[in-house]
Each structure stands twice: as C-alpha cells, then as structure tokens.
Write a protein that holds these residues in place. Structure first.
Motif, short mmCIF file in Angstrom:
data_model
loop_
_atom_site.label_atom_id
_atom_site.label_comp_id
_atom_site.label_asym_id
_atom_site.label_seq_id
_atom_site.Cartn_x
_atom_site.Cartn_y
_atom_site.Cartn_z
N UNK A 1 24.56 42.22 50.41
CA UNK A 1 24.73 42.88 49.11
C UNK A 1 23.75 44.03 48.93
N UNK A 2 22.50 43.83 49.26
CA UNK A 2 21.51 44.89 49.09
C UNK A 2 21.78 46.04 50.06
N UNK A 3 22.24 45.74 51.26
CA UNK A 3 22.57 46.80 52.22
C UNK A 3 23.71 47.67 51.69
N UNK A 4 24.70 47.04 51.05
CA UNK A 4 25.81 47.79 50.49
C UNK A 4 25.35 48.69 49.35
N UNK A 5 24.44 48.20 48.55
CA UNK A 5 23.90 49.03 47.45
C UNK A 5 23.13 50.22 48.02
N UNK A 6 22.33 49.98 49.05
CA UNK A 6 21.59 51.08 49.66
C UNK A 6 22.54 52.09 50.32
N UNK A 7 23.69 51.61 50.77
CA UNK A 7 24.67 52.50 51.40
C UNK A 7 25.40 53.36 50.38
N UNK A 8 25.28 53.01 49.10
CA UNK A 8 25.91 53.83 48.06
C UNK A 8 26.88 53.09 47.17
N UNK A 9 27.10 51.79 47.40
CA UNK A 9 28.02 51.04 46.55
C UNK A 9 27.45 50.89 45.15
N UNK A 10 28.24 51.24 44.14
CA UNK A 10 27.80 51.11 42.75
C UNK A 10 27.87 49.66 42.28
N UNK A 11 28.86 48.93 42.77
CA UNK A 11 29.00 47.51 42.44
C UNK A 11 29.33 46.75 43.71
N UNK A 12 28.76 45.57 43.85
CA UNK A 12 29.03 44.71 45.01
C UNK A 12 29.57 43.38 44.51
N UNK A 13 30.71 42.97 45.05
CA UNK A 13 31.37 41.74 44.62
C UNK A 13 31.43 40.77 45.80
N UNK A 14 30.96 39.54 45.55
CA UNK A 14 31.04 38.48 46.55
C UNK A 14 32.16 37.52 46.12
N UNK A 15 33.36 37.60 46.73
CA UNK A 15 34.49 36.77 46.30
C UNK A 15 34.20 35.27 46.36
N UNK A 16 33.45 34.82 47.37
CA UNK A 16 33.16 33.39 47.51
C UNK A 16 32.30 32.90 46.35
N UNK A 17 31.29 33.70 45.99
CA UNK A 17 30.41 33.34 44.88
C UNK A 17 31.19 33.27 43.57
N UNK A 18 32.03 34.29 43.33
CA UNK A 18 32.81 34.33 42.09
C UNK A 18 33.80 33.18 42.02
N UNK A 19 34.42 32.86 43.15
CA UNK A 19 35.40 31.77 43.16
C UNK A 19 34.74 30.44 42.85
N UNK A 20 33.58 30.18 43.45
CA UNK A 20 32.87 28.93 43.19
C UNK A 20 32.43 28.83 41.74
N UNK A 21 31.93 29.93 41.22
CA UNK A 21 31.49 29.94 39.81
C UNK A 21 32.68 29.73 38.88
N UNK A 22 33.79 30.36 39.22
CA UNK A 22 35.00 30.22 38.40
C UNK A 22 35.49 28.79 38.38
N UNK A 23 35.48 28.12 39.54
CA UNK A 23 35.93 26.74 39.61
C UNK A 23 35.04 25.83 38.77
N UNK A 24 33.73 26.07 38.82
CA UNK A 24 32.80 25.26 38.03
C UNK A 24 33.04 25.46 36.54
N UNK A 25 33.25 26.72 36.12
CA UNK A 25 33.49 27.00 34.70
C UNK A 25 34.82 26.42 34.23
N UNK A 26 35.79 26.37 35.13
CA UNK A 26 37.10 25.80 34.77
C UNK A 26 36.96 24.31 34.48
N UNK A 27 36.07 23.64 35.23
CA UNK A 27 35.82 22.21 34.97
C UNK A 27 35.05 22.03 33.67
N UNK A 28 34.02 22.87 33.45
CA UNK A 28 33.14 22.69 32.30
C UNK A 28 33.74 23.20 30.99
N UNK A 29 34.43 24.35 31.05
CA UNK A 29 34.96 24.97 29.83
C UNK A 29 36.39 25.45 30.07
N UNK A 30 37.32 24.54 30.24
CA UNK A 30 38.69 24.92 30.61
C UNK A 30 39.40 25.76 29.56
#
Length: 256
Positions: A135-164
């Motif tokens: 992620x940091x390498x991508x930012x240094x390369x010029x990316x304005x935003x960096x998205x990690x699909x695995x991280x977002x998917x896991x967080x989304x699944x947890x939130x779906x259980x906690x606050x459906x």
C-alpha cells in the motif's frame, strides 16, 4: 464451394471486427474526463459495471479482450499492456479524469501508477493492493487512493454480522438506483454564493431538506459540522437526502 464459404465467413468476421475496432478507436479519441480501468478481471469488471451504472464514461485496458468483445453492450477498450505508455495514451490518459489500476499484481499496479502520473500528473489514480506492505509503495508511486479488496471484504462480512440492518440500508443507498435517497459530493466553487457563509446562514436543512454529513477541506475532514461552520472555496460537501433535494442543493451551490 465449401472451402470458399469458410474463407468468406472468416474474412467477413475479421472485416467486421476491424471496422468495430476502428469505430471504437475514434470514440476513445473523442472522449474526455473519462475513467480508465486497467484490468478486466473479477475486480476490474465490478469497477466497470458500477461506473457504467452511474453513467460515467469508461475505457478498459486489457490484454485478453475476448470477454469484452462478447458483451451485449460493448464497452470501449484498448488491447494491450497497461504498463506501457503507448497503450495508456491510446486509452486517452491525457484527457482522462481518473484511472483504476485493478490488476492482480501489486508490482504491475505500482508501475501503472508511476506511468499514469508521468503522462498526466493531474489524473486521479485509485490502485488495488493485494498485500498490506504494498500500500505504501503504491502511494509513493503516485496512487491517490489504495484499496485492499481482501481487507474490505473481511470488514464488510464482520459488519454484516454485527449490524445487518445498517449494512443493508447503506447497500440500498449505494447500489439501488431506484432508491429515492442518496449521498452526494458537492464542490464549493470560488464563484459560489455559499463562500464565506455558514450552514446556519444558508439554512441548509430547512431550505433544501438535506443533511450535511461532512466537509472535506484540503486534507482535513470536518465531520458532523455545526451550524456556525463556514463554507470555503474548494470545500467538498458530503450531503445526504432525497435525490431531488440533492439536485436542488447542488444547483444552488453552483449558482453565482
């Protein structure tokens, strides 16, 4: 006769494909403020579908264009390696508003971000990262935003259980085009009559029936701003409300 028929079919297919690609090339050359999506895999395809659903012009850069050619509603594309300058130039990067680097390789996405910023330093680059250390390498390369699909998917699944209920409602707002409520970003231009006035002065909630969730001012986010908060030129106002009310608010903000 059979041989001639087969050759004729092959020639007609190649001819129609050549004509279609020429038309597509001309269409891309005329495009401006579009989004370039590099990679049409499982992530890139979802990005393209969301952009098309929102009416945003998009150009895909992909090595294997078989899927793109078989689509009922064809999407403009450039066949080639997205890490190469001439391929991105063919996709209209000099006139593009943004680029999404959605390849599965972090190294390729780093190279794409570097190349994109070298060809158009004002372009907005969003990059996919598979590993957290990239992620940091991508930012240094010029990316304005960096998205990690695995991280977002896991967080989304947890939130779906906690606050459906909350997750379902947010999904409805963002993905259901028939829903009457939405969240929009409205930029305060220098000529806007809102500049140097406060939320209270403009009576935003009572006049327009929208709620200001936050204001982005340069690198700062002002969450749940109070009525005394004044608008500044360049602010991005994040508002929630009915679609018609949001349109009326945006028109009022952009009015001189």
């Amino acid at each position: 006769y059979a041989t001639g028929a087969v050759v004729s079919m092959m020639m007609e297919g190649e001819f129609s494909k050549t004509v279609r690609r020429r038309k597509m090339k001309k269409k891309i050359e005329m495009m401006a403020n579009h989004i370039i999506v590099c990679g049409f895999g499982r992530v890139g395809e979802q990005v393209v579908r969301e952009l098309v659903k929102n009416g945003t012009p998009v150009v895909v850069v992909e090595r294997n264009t078989d899927w793109l050619e078989e689509m009922d509603d064809p999407i403009p594309y450039v066949e080639g390696d997205a890490t190469e300058d001439d391929v991105l130039i063919a996709a209209g990067i000099e006139q593009a508003a943004g680029l999404v680097a959605a390849l599965p390789s972090d190294a390729d996405n780093v190279f794409i971000a570097l190349t994109a910023k070298g060809l158009n330093r004002d372009i907005q680059v969003v990059a996919r990262a598979e590993r957290p250390e990239s992620e940091e390498k991508l930012r240094r390369a010029g990316a304005d935003k960096v998205i990690n699909p695995s991280f977002l998917s896991g967080r989304r699944m947890a939130m779906t259980i906690l606050k459906p209920v909350t997750v379902d409602y947010v999904d409805t707002i963002f993905h259901d085009r028939t829903e009457q409520y939405a969240i929009e970003e409205v930029k305060i231009e220098p000529h806007s009559s809102f500049v140097h006035t406060s939320l209270g002065d403009q009576a935003v909630r009572t006049r327009f029936r929208v709620t200001v969730i936050a204001i982005q001012r340069q690198d700062d986010i002002i969450g749940n701003p109070n009525p005394d908060e004044r608008f500044c030129a360049g602010d991005i106002v994040i508002v929630f409300g009915e679609k018609r009310a949001l349109e009326a608010f945006e028109q009022a903000v952009n009015k001189k």
